[in-house]
Write a protein that holds these residues in place. Structure first.
Motif, PDB file in Angstrom:
ATOM      1  N   GLU A  66       0.880  -1.194   0.219  1.00 21.02           N
ATOM      2  CA  GLU A  66       0.029  -0.204   0.019  1.00 21.02           C
ATOM      3  C   GLU A  66       0.998   1.388   0.087  1.00 21.02           C
ATOM      4  OE1 GLU A  66      -4.051  -1.396   2.237  1.00 21.02           O
ATOM      5  OE2 GLU A  66      -2.586  -0.691   3.349  1.00 21.02           O
ATOM      6  N   TRP A  67       1.971   1.236   0.810  1.00 22.02           N
ATOM      7  CA  TRP A  67       2.766   2.447   0.780  1.00 22.02           C
ATOM      8  C   TRP A  67       3.328   2.572  -0.293  1.00 22.02           C
ATOM      9  CZ3 TRP A  67       7.257   4.515  -0.104  1.00 22.02           C
ATOM     10  CH2 TRP A  67       7.851   5.675   0.608  1.00 22.02           C
ATOM     11  N   GLU A  68       4.023   1.844  -1.065  1.00 17.27           N
ATOM     12  CA  GLU A  68       4.537   2.038  -2.180  1.00 17.27           C
ATOM     13  C   GLU A  68       3.878   2.352  -3.304  1.00 17.27           C
ATOM     14  OE1 GLU A  68       7.769  -0.049  -5.405  1.00 17.27           O
ATOM     15  OE2 GLU A  68       7.901  -0.751  -3.578  1.00 17.27           O
ATOM     16  N   LEU A  69       2.709   1.775  -3.641  1.00 16.55           N
ATOM     17  CA  LEU A  69       1.704   2.058  -4.534  1.00 16.55           C
ATOM     18  C   LEU A  69       1.257   3.413  -4.297  1.00 16.55           C
ATOM     19  CD1 LEU A  69      -0.096  -1.419  -5.140  1.00 16.55           C
ATOM     20  CD2 LEU A  69       1.565  -0.264  -6.730  1.00 16.55           C
ATOM     21  N   ALA A  70       0.960   3.818  -3.242  1.00 17.28           N
ATOM     22  CA  ALA A  70       0.330   4.956  -2.930  1.00 17.28           C
ATOM     23  C   ALA A  70       1.551   6.214  -3.271  1.00 17.28           C
ATOM     24  CB  ALA A  70       0.003   5.399  -1.220  1.00 17.28           C
ATOM     25  N   ALA A  71       2.853   5.837  -2.722  1.00 19.80           N
ATOM     26  CA  ALA A  71       3.938   6.814  -3.081  1.00 19.80           C
ATOM     27  C   ALA A  71       4.032   7.131  -4.453  1.00 19.80           C
ATOM     28  CB  ALA A  71       5.309   6.154  -2.393  1.00 19.80           C
ATOM     29  N   ARG A  72       3.901   5.870  -5.312  1.00 19.66           N
ATOM     30  CA  ARG A  72       3.711   6.083  -6.899  1.00 19.66           C
ATOM     31  C   ARG A  72       2.536   6.774  -7.292  1.00 19.66           C
ATOM     32  NH1 ARG A  72       8.138   3.306  -8.897  1.00 19.66           N
ATOM     33  NH2 ARG A  72       8.886   1.506  -7.629  1.00 19.66           N
ATOM     34  N   HIS A  73       1.526   6.610  -6.656  1.00 25.76           N
ATOM     35  CA  HIS A  73       0.187   7.425  -7.188  1.00 25.76           C
ATOM     36  C   HIS A  73       0.528   8.867  -7.067  1.00 25.76           C
ATOM     37  CE1 HIS A  73      -4.004   7.909  -7.819  1.00 25.76           C
ATOM     38  NE2 HIS A  73      -3.982   8.672  -6.585  1.00 25.76           N
ATOM     39  N   PHE A  74       1.200   9.326  -5.797  1.00 29.55           N
ATOM     40  CA  PHE A  74       1.408  10.687  -5.520  1.00 29.55           C
ATOM     41  C   PHE A  74       2.693  11.160  -5.697  1.00 29.55           C
ATOM     42  CE2 PHE A  74      -1.740   9.388  -2.301  1.00 29.55           C
ATOM     43  CZ  PHE A  74      -2.938  10.138  -2.441  1.00 29.55           C
ATOM     44  N   ALA A  75       3.340  10.721  -6.778  1.00 25.48           N
ATOM     45  CA  ALA A  75       4.489  10.781  -7.585  1.00 25.48           C
ATOM     46  C   ALA A  75       5.362  12.262  -7.038  1.00 25.48           C
ATOM     47  CB  ALA A  75       4.848  10.462  -8.963  1.00 25.48           C
ATOM     48  N   PRO A  76       4.489  13.327  -7.407  1.00 25.05           N
ATOM     49  CA  PRO A  76       5.261  14.451  -7.262  1.00 25.05           C
ATOM     50  C   PRO A  76       5.481  14.750  -5.828  1.00 25.05           C
ATOM     51  CG  PRO A  76       3.265  14.704  -8.874  1.00 25.05           C
ATOM     52  CD  PRO A  76       3.172  13.225  -7.959  1.00 25.05           C
TER      53      PRO A  76
ATOM     54  N   THR B 210      18.822  10.324   6.497  1.00 23.46           N
ATOM     55  CA  THR B 210      19.122   9.551   5.161  1.00 23.46           C
ATOM     56  C   THR B 210      19.738  10.305   4.171  1.00 23.46           C
ATOM     57  OG1 THR B 210      17.243   7.991   5.624  1.00 23.46           O
ATOM     58  CG2 THR B 210      18.108   8.036   3.415  1.00 23.46           C
ATOM     59  N   PRO B 211      20.724  10.339   3.306  1.00 19.90           N
ATOM     60  CA  PRO B 211      21.478  11.089   2.455  1.00 19.90           C
ATOM     61  C   PRO B 211      20.305  11.054   1.167  1.00 19.90           C
ATOM     62  CG  PRO B 211      23.035   9.537   3.048  1.00 19.90           C
ATOM     63  CD  PRO B 211      21.784   8.877   3.873  1.00 19.90           C
ATOM     64  N   ALA B 212      20.037  12.231   0.533  1.00 22.73           N
ATOM     65  CA  ALA B 212      19.069  12.425  -0.174  1.00 22.73           C
ATOM     66  C   ALA B 212      19.375  11.519  -1.752  1.00 22.73           C
ATOM     67  CB  ALA B 212      19.065  13.885  -0.760  1.00 22.73           C
ATOM     68  N   SER B 213      20.627  11.459  -1.897  1.00 19.74           N
ATOM     69  CA  SER B 213      20.696  10.421  -3.097  1.00 19.74           C
ATOM     70  C   SER B 213      20.812   9.034  -2.762  1.00 19.74           C
ATOM     71  CB  SER B 213      22.135  10.764  -3.624  1.00 19.74           C
ATOM     72  OG  SER B 213      23.304  10.388  -2.639  1.00 19.74           O
ATOM     73  N   HIS B 214      20.402   8.498  -1.659  1.00 24.26           N
ATOM     74  CA  HIS B 214      20.191   7.173  -1.158  1.00 24.26           C
ATOM     75  C   HIS B 214      18.864   6.580  -0.997  1.00 24.26           C
ATOM     76  CE1 HIS B 214      22.225   3.756   0.997  1.00 24.26           C
ATOM     77  NE2 HIS B 214      21.099   3.806   1.682  1.00 24.26           N
ATOM     78  N   ILE B 215      17.959   7.330  -1.211  1.00 25.05           N
ATOM     79  CA  ILE B 215      16.660   6.873  -1.094  1.00 25.05           C
ATOM     80  C   ILE B 215      15.813   6.729  -2.412  1.00 25.05           C
ATOM     81  CG2 ILE B 215      15.507   9.178  -0.668  1.00 25.05           C
ATOM     82  CD1 ILE B 215      14.803   5.793   1.500  1.00 25.05           C
ATOM     83  N   ARG B 216      15.037   5.947  -2.335  1.00 22.48           N
ATOM     84  CA  ARG B 216      14.051   5.894  -3.641  1.00 22.48           C
ATOM     85  C   ARG B 216      12.496   5.234  -3.091  1.00 22.48           C
ATOM     86  NH1 ARG B 216      18.547   3.222  -3.897  1.00 22.48           N
ATOM     87  NH2 ARG B 216      18.447   1.245  -3.138  1.00 22.48           N
ATOM     88  N   VAL B 217      11.620   5.131  -3.986  1.00 22.08           N
ATOM     89  CA  VAL B 217      10.427   4.719  -3.527  1.00 22.08           C
ATOM     90  C   VAL B 217      10.508   3.397  -3.038  1.00 22.08           C
ATOM     91  CG1 VAL B 217       7.817   4.363  -4.187  1.00 22.08           C
ATOM     92  CG2 VAL B 217       9.025   6.643  -4.435  1.00 22.08           C
TER      93      VAL B 217
END
Length: 440
Positions: A326-336, A412-419
């Motif tokens: 749910e979290w990942e699909l929501a994060a992709r749904h609210f991508a901006p 968390t370093p900004a370049s280290h994270i992703r959805v």
């Protein structure tokens, strides 16, 4: 966070040597910058097994580059010290015996100056290795080099959280960073709103994106696969300190009805009354931060809560925690909404309040500020294959008795994270920047 093995990363083979050298220098410099405010005495303390001394982090990340890159790929390389492999190996059984994790705080020697000399020695030889690949579009160590950078970024986050815990155990409550934070101690909280997320058969897991400079992911993010979720709602922001304080004041820590059995036993045995670092003095709530004791910012996201506390709070509100799908699909749904966040580079080292005028129909704070507990066990994805060799040790064997967290944190370093990034901890852990987002 723990060490993982790398997924295939074809984009790395075309990275120019100059950019590899620059990224290496930047990542290594950031680690040193985190440790710069510390006294030498601070760097050897280990109050609990979950926390490693900063001196050990400085050496272990260096050992990684020496072991997996220099010894394998730089002809004629001589190790800095033969015994450092025993002192600074973390969990790699394939590479021999090592100091017990709980005993890292006993390593008064080598002195800190020697550890920094070790870093300088390895950095010098790494630059030679990277220079030797100049003009080579397909260096054989590209994948392991990228893993080394990502590994060090994981330890940067651990350094921030471990330093906080170490200093908090000192009765003087010293400040790591004496300057007071720029944000006021209390601000108005942005309104909480429920956002609908449509039911779907969607894809979760790492999916290469256009413009991704590395193409990197950890193997626990693979393979990307289809997952079904029904219609649900997700809260548009993280739970705040003020909201969680209502739970505390309502007797939430004294009422078994909201707690899982193991959580209730832990609350009683450990006498938890509030999140980690909260202190009540004369009816006023304070919180230990990297700036020392500060008034509790009611509008900032609550953090340093265990899964048990997050789940109990959710039950108290009549809601629940989201699953990781749910979290990942929501994060992709609210991508901006995933384009910005409060990360390590801000040097706040604390979650920040969402502006009171934030759009209520947008999903905020999905990346940065706090790792968000999910109600999903840390298990392998369908079709997961553990990598071969030593670098495959730190993923598959930990896929039991832990819960998944998503989104990254202020450390968390900004370049280290992703959805698709999957963090994981045991349900009782709360020394990391762990927070709460509600679902229903």
């Amino acid at each position: 966070m723990l060490d993982f093995a790398p997924a295939p990363a074809p984009a790395l083979t075309t990275a120019p040597a100059a950019s590899r050298a620059a990224r290496y220098a930047a990542v290594r410099r950031q680690t040193a910058d985190i440790c710069r405010p510390l006294l030498p005495e601070d760097t050897v303390v280990q109050p609990v097994i979950d926390v490693s001394p900063p001196k050990w982090h400085l050496a272990h990340t260096t050992w990684f580059f020496e072991t997996f890159l220099l010894r394998e790929h730089l002809p004629g390389y001589r190790v800095f010290h033969e015994q450092y492999a025993f002192l600074f190996n973390s969990y790699y059984n394939s590479l021999g015996s090592r100091v017990n994790r709980a005993d890292r705080g006993t390593l008064s020697r080598p002195p800190l100056a020697d550890v920094y000399a070790y870093r300088a020695y390895v950095d010098e030889h790494m630059q030679r290795l990277l220079a030797s690949s100049d003009g080579d579009p397909a260096v054989p160590f590209a994948d392991v080099f990228e893993l080394g950078l990502q590994h060090e970024q994981q330890h940067q986050e651990l350094l921030v959280t471990d330093i906080k815990y170490i200093l908090s155990t000192n009765p003087l409550a010293p400040a790591y960073w004496p300057e007071t934070p720029a944000e006021p101690s209390t601000t108005a909280a942005a309104p909480a709103a429920w956002l609908p997320v449509p039911g779907q058969l969607g894809t979760i897991g790492y999916q290469p994106a256009a413009g991704d400079p590395t193409g990197f992911c950890f193997d626990n993010e693979l393979p990307a696969h289809r997952a079904y979720v029904d219609n649900f709602q997700l809260q548009n922001r993280l739970v705040t300190n003020g909201e969680y304080l209502e739970f505390v004041r309502a007797g939430g820590y004294q009422d078994f009805r909201y707690w899982l059995g193991e959580g209730w036993d832990l609350v009683q045995s450990q006498q938890w009354q509030a999140p980690l670092y909260w202190v009540e003095r004369d009816g006023r709530w304070l919180r230990y931060t990297h700036h020392g004791l500060q008034p509790l910012n009611l509008a900032a996201p609550v953090t340093h809560v265990s899964f048990y506390e997050a789940d109990a709070y959710a039950h108290w509100t009549g809601a629940r925690l989201p699953t990781e799908a749910e979290w990942e699909l929501a994060a992709r749904h609210f991508a901006p909404a995933t384009a910005a966040g409060n990360f390590l580079e801000s040097q706040r080292f604390d979650p920040v309040p969402l502006p009171a005028d934030a759009a209520p129909d947008q999903c905020h704070q999905l990346l940065g500020d706090c790792w968000e507990w999910t109600y999903s066990a840390y298990h392998p994805y369908p079709g997961y294959q553990k990598a071969a060799g030593a670098l495959g040790e730190y993923n598959g064997k930990f896929m039991v008795n832990q819960l998944v967290l998503r989104g990254g944190s202020c450390a968390t370093p900004a370049s280290h994270i992703r959805v698709s990034y999957r963090n994981f901890f045991h349900a009782d852990k709360r020394w990391q920047f762990t927070g709460i987002r509600l679902a229903k």
